[in-house]
Design a protein around this motif. Structure first.
Motif, short mmCIF file in Angstrom:
data_model
loop_
_atom_site.label_atom_id
_atom_site.label_comp_id
_atom_site.label_asym_id
_atom_site.label_seq_id
_atom_site.Cartn_x
_atom_site.Cartn_y
_atom_site.Cartn_z
N ASN A 1 -10.60 12.26 -6.61
CA ASN A 1 -11.67 11.31 -6.51
C ASN A 1 -12.93 11.93 -6.92
O ASN A 1 -13.79 11.17 -7.43
CB ASN A 1 -11.51 10.82 -4.97
N VAL B 1 -1.01 8.81 -10.06
CA VAL B 1 -2.00 7.55 -10.05
C VAL B 1 -1.92 6.72 -11.04
O VAL B 1 -1.64 5.43 -10.84
CB VAL B 1 -3.57 8.21 -9.74
N MET C 1 -7.67 3.69 1.24
CA MET C 1 -7.36 2.22 0.86
C MET C 1 -7.40 1.37 2.32
O MET C 1 -6.90 2.03 3.64
CB MET C 1 -5.96 2.17 0.60
N ASN D 1 0.81 -1.25 -0.06
CA ASN D 1 0.08 0.09 -0.17
C ASN D 1 0.95 1.31 0.04
O ASN D 1 1.99 1.32 0.61
CB ASN D 1 -0.87 0.08 1.24
N SER E 1 -2.68 8.09 0.68
CA SER E 1 -3.93 8.05 -0.31
C SER E 1 -3.37 8.38 -1.75
O SER E 1 -2.76 9.23 -2.07
CB SER E 1 -4.99 8.90 0.07
N VAL E 2 -3.63 7.54 -2.67
CA VAL E 2 -3.47 7.82 -3.97
C VAL E 2 -4.18 8.67 -4.41
O VAL E 2 -3.64 9.78 -5.30
CB VAL E 2 -3.54 6.46 -4.48
N LEU F 1 -10.00 -5.64 -6.53
CA LEU F 1 -10.16 -4.34 -6.11
C LEU F 1 -11.55 -3.68 -5.79
O LEU F 1 -11.60 -2.78 -4.92
CB LEU F 1 -9.58 -3.44 -7.40
N PHE G 1 -9.53 3.29 -3.66
CA PHE G 1 -8.12 4.02 -4.02
C PHE G 1 -7.97 5.43 -3.08
O PHE G 1 -6.95 5.94 -2.96
CB PHE G 1 -8.15 4.45 -5.27
N VAL H 1 -0.74 2.75 -11.35
CA VAL H 1 -1.68 1.84 -11.90
C VAL H 1 -0.66 1.09 -12.86
O VAL H 1 -0.89 -0.37 -13.13
CB VAL H 1 -2.83 2.57 -12.46
#
Length: 695
Positions: A392, A494, A428, A381, A385-386, A443, A425, A498
């Motif tokens: 978001n 991000v 998490m 992880n 936070s991504v 996911l 995402f 990914v």
């Protein structure tokens, strides 16, 4: 005579209806008969002389390896004949030499013994697990008519198979290097092995188990004595370490603590040095003189390793029977070995003799390696936070407008899954990334139950990869909606994450595919080669038929033909050529829907039948013979089947004769031989034809 041969040719041409060799039967092409699996007695007649599918269900999950058809009598006891024995041997193999070996291992006297369990020979099986039961399709080979059979299926023990398969990691660590054995790994393997019931092994033991996977640790065994090959069911192998030369008498008189004894129902082609030395060390075995061998210390003097094999006329299963020893034994020197003692946790050795000759199962070894070395990669992880809240929010808004083909979100279900992924995402869960990248979760559902096997993990990884593709597609739509540099910068990071995630997930997917392939091959190998299948008598089938006019044993079939009647006993010349109408009684049922050439294992009763009939023309000769009644005479004889409709027939024509005494008016019965051809007609065809002629 010309008319006779012309008629014969016409009948031969009319009866040539597709007599050809059959194609190899398949479960797809064969007729299917569905039976109620709860009945215990034959309640429905099965087809005979042809392959067919027998379908039924059994409770629970059944792994069926094959089946056997056991002929039984009315008391449901095995009732076999010499012909059954020949068919069984032919079913085992097409190789003549292997058939001879099979007859040696399974003589007829043993085959007909009701207590003898025969190995199954029919392997054309399909199984489908449905709910709480298993649907089974068996491709049944041609049955003999008018017989009862017991259907005996053979199932593998899946629980024991799982235990056996779980031994692979220990096995690989033992045999992966030459000249060493990890004693701890061996002890773990031995503990797992001891959980398996000995009766479940088919020509296999721990000794053989380690010998099948790696030449590096194997020692070849050569047995040239024919008296110890193929005939006995029990062997004792004594492995002895000695610094001096040994004779058979020396080995035969040794105390038990001075040799390692292994019993088997066969002589292996090679042995595993890893297993041999590990077992000897656990036993604290001594050499021939009684000195305890230290396998973990340097040996100042090399040991000669001897093997003495004695054969016994007793099966390993016959525990209560005293073995009868064979006079001849074999003593052979396997090699000279020196223990190195360079690792207190490992037995290390070196052979001064060459031991390169062995039969490696390279595929098995490669599959073991694929299972034990393809470790999945992990991804942790991120520390923060991504996704930011702003990123978001805009991604969630774009996802809510889907379906959208450019992001591969094609329906409402895809949209809901993507929205879940965006939420995770942004916030998490613990171990979210390592759990999902290794397939223990997806996911979109990190809190779901972990899969039970590798196939489930592979499915999870593929679902997560799909989510990553959709996530990338949504992110690429952002620049058209906002110029916020902070959002753009965050989404670039991000995308980089990914991309890294996808790379590791794709690598894990490929490793799991290789793992699953190797696992399937190993399970198939163990399933077919290591464990004997447990027999289970499922149901009875019968090829007995009860309709006298259509399927009875002595089926009456009308026929028509031409016969040549000799002038015997007066003169051996052709006297008459006449047509006849009659019937034949088959000595067994004949299925005329099957070409004669496709009927396997034909018995003599298939070809012969009894013939009866009357001549349609008069055979009277003035002052010599008179028709038996009216203008007709009686015919009796036998027929030989050429195909499903044509027969060659022969017999005698019965008529009245004139007495040689001119004062007597008696007319005694006379007979003359005949030969000819007959053509079978079905009753409805025959009577319909006669009815039309009489109109």
């Amino acid at each position: 005579m010309n008319r006779f041969f012309t008629c014969c040719l016409i009948m031969l041409a009319a009866c040539a209806r597709g007599q050809h060799l059959p194609d190899r039967p398949t479960l797809v092409a064969a007729d299917k008969i569905v039976l109620d699996s709860t009945f215990t007695a034959p309640v429905k007649s099965m087809p005979f002389d042809r392959h067919f599918i027998l379908q039924f269900s059994v409770p629970g999950k059944a792994d069926v390896l094959g089946f056997l058809l056991v002929p039984i009598n009315k008391r449901k006891r095995k009732s076999v004949t010499r012909r059954d024995y020949r068919v069984y041997i032919r079913s085992i193999t097409t190789n003549a030499e292997k058939r001879r070996d099979a007859r040696g291992l399974m003589p007829y006297i043993l085959f007909k013994d009701p207590a003898t369990e025969h190995p199954f020979v029919h392997k054309e099986v399909e199984t489908r697990f449905k709910g709480k039961k298993t649907e089974i399709n068996l491709l049944v080979p041609p049955l003999d008519p008018h017989r009862d059979y017991l259907v005996r299926i053979y199932k593998s023990d899946t629980q024991m198979l799982d235990i056996y398969f779980g031994m692979n990691a220990s096995l690989f660590s033992i045999v992966s290097s030459k000249g060493t054995v990890d004693t701890l790994a061996f002890n773990q393997l031995k503990q797992s092995y001891d959980k398996i019931e000995p009766k479940l092994f088919k020509k296999d033991d721990l000794f053989q188990f380690l010998s099948k996977v790696n030449c590096a640790n194997d020692i070849p065994i050569r047995v040239d004595a024919p008296e110890l090959q193929g005939q006995q069911q029990y062997f004792e192998m004594r492995f002895v370490f000695s610094k001096d030369s040994l004779t058979k008498q020396d080995v035969a008189t040794l105390q038990k603590n001075r040799f390692l004894c292994i019993e088997s129902d066969h002589i292996p082609k090679q042995i595993s040095a890893s297993m041999l030395f590990a077992l000897a060390s656990k036993q604290r075995i001594a050499d021939a003189k009684g000195d305890v061998i230290s396998f973990l210390q340097d040996s100042t003097t090399p040991y000669s390793l001897y093997l003495m094999i004695s054969g016994y006329k007793r099966s390993l299963a016959q525990i209560n029977t005293n073995p009868i020893p064979i006079k001849d034994t074999i003593l052979t020197k396997l090699g000279t070995v020196k223990f190195l003692g360079n690792d207190p946790k490992k037995i290390s050795w070196i052979f001064s003799d060459s031991t390169k000759e062995c039969e490696a199962d390279k595929e098995t070894m490669a599959n073991l390696k694929a299972i034990n070395t393809n470790k999945l990669s992990l991804l942790q992880n991120p520390s923060i936070s991504v996704l930011t809240a702003a990123s978001n929010s805009i991604l969630a808004g774009l996802a809510s407008e889907c379906p959208c083909k450019d992001a591969e979100v094609v329906n409402a279900g895809d949209r809901e899954e993507l929205l879940k992924v965006l939420g995770y995402f942004y916030d998490m869960p613990e171990n979210y990334i390592p759990q999902t990248v290794s397939g223990y979760a997806t996911l979109s559902n990190p809190y779901g139950l972990a899969p039970k096997d590798s196939t489930g993990r592979l499915t999870n990884i593929e679902m997560s990869l799909k989510s990553l593709v959709q996530l990338e597609g949504i992110i690429r739509r952002v620049p058209a909606r906002t110029r916020d540099t902070l959002i753009i910068q965050n989404l670039k990071s991000v995308l980089a994450f990914v991309k890294k995630y996808r790379s590791i997930a794709e690598s894990n997917r490929n490793k799991l595919k290789a793992y699953i392939t190797a696992e399937d091959k190993l399970r198939t190998y163990y399933r077919n080669s290591v464990f004997p299948a447990e027999p289970d008598d499922i149901t009875g089938v019968s090829s007995r038929v009860f309709n006298f006019m259509t399927d009875s044993k002595f089926k009456i079939v009308p026929d028509f033909g031409l016969v040549v009647i000799s002038g015997l006993p007066d003169r051996a010349v052709v006297k008459d050529v006449v047509p006849y109408l009659g019937f034949n009684i088959n000595f067994r049922s004949i299925d005329k829907d099957i070409p004669m050439s496709s009927v396997l294992n034909k018995h003599w009763t298939y070809f012969f039948s009894f013939i009866g009939g009357i001549t349609l023309n008069s055979v009277a000769i003035p002052n010599r013979r008179e028709d038996l009644f009216g203008n007709n005479s009686l015919m009796l004889g036998f027929g030989f089947r050429v195909n499903n409709y044509l027969k060659v027939i022969g017999g005698a024509v019965l008529y009245k004769t004139f007495s040689t005494n001119p004062l007597s008016d008696k007319k005694p019965l006379g007979a003359s031989p005949f030969a000819g051809l007959s053509l079978d007609y079905e009753l409805k065809e025959l009577f319909g034809g006669i009815k039309n002629l009489l109109k």
